[in-house]
Design a protein around this motif. Sequence first.
Motif: not given
Length: 343
Positions: A6, A10, A200-206
């Motif tokens: 990220r 990103v 592409e499906a990642e939202t939490e970026w843990t």
Amino acid sequence: CPLRYRIERVEKRKAPDAKPLRVGSAVHAGIAAYIRHLQEDNLQTDITWADAALVEADAAMSEEGRKLTEDEWEEVGQIFQSFISSHMFDPSCIAEVEKREEIPLDGLTFWAVIDLLEVEDGQAKLWDWKSSWKVLSQAEVARDFQLRVYAWAVHKLYGYDEVRCALDFVRHGAIREVVIGPEEIAATEERILKSIAAIEAETEWTPTPGSHCSWCPWAGECPLMEGEDPEELAGRILVLEGQLREAQAKLKAYCNEHGPVTVGGEVFGYLPPKDGGWAITDKPAFASILDRHGLDPWDYFNVNSTKLKSIRTAKKWRHVLADVEPLLEQDISTKFTHRKAGE
């Protein structure tokens, strides 16, 4: 690591340059310039061209806006000198040198940088230079996903269904090879596509803790390094353990080549046991002697160096040692450890 992805992919934040990255990049640039020279002049080796290769490497680093210290250039020079003294190349087999290639993949663009690709008798061999301190075992190389990605890239770009891949640990002169065939290449593409879908499906970026944390430039921003939450503490332990393993691996590699290192009154290295590693050659005879002297033999089985030490060093057992000594032999071995200097 999702968090690092990220930050760098990103948020488009550039990681700070670090010594291992600078040294590794300069080594790669020097080797690339050297091999191109061999190809252009139709030579298998040319140890006289070492200084010129490093000049080329310096120019390449300057183009990237990167500057090495004098000590770093000395390290690069030592690695490079070792490389050119131990490698020969057939110019007619050299296909690509340090080439950045674009590969279309499911509507996306995949970029691959090939250190060296050789082709001989219709067979492809890909080289990847590693300037790290750690040398992977053959078993680790056989599982290495990065090598499979390289083989897949060669297949996509040049059509080879089988690729011999070599990891060359240039700091140590160690080479590990593996042959990757069609089934593994197909499985690699599936794994790449699954990884893309996961990103592409990642939202939490843990963040994902592991040994890679030891060289991550964003460790200061990692939530696993902060807080008192039990899960955060467990994650931090994983990070620290990973850093410790990585540091130990680097130090082991150094000590294996250069011998022990002393710091803060402690010596680190491959050291023999402090008491010499004594063992018994004839256990029945040993038991008979102890029994004759009023000692219970069972107290000394399994007989190891620690148990023997009391008989070998205690004054009250000198008369026992005189009888036992012909049964002793010293097993010399080393293991990586540390102890106070002078012990």
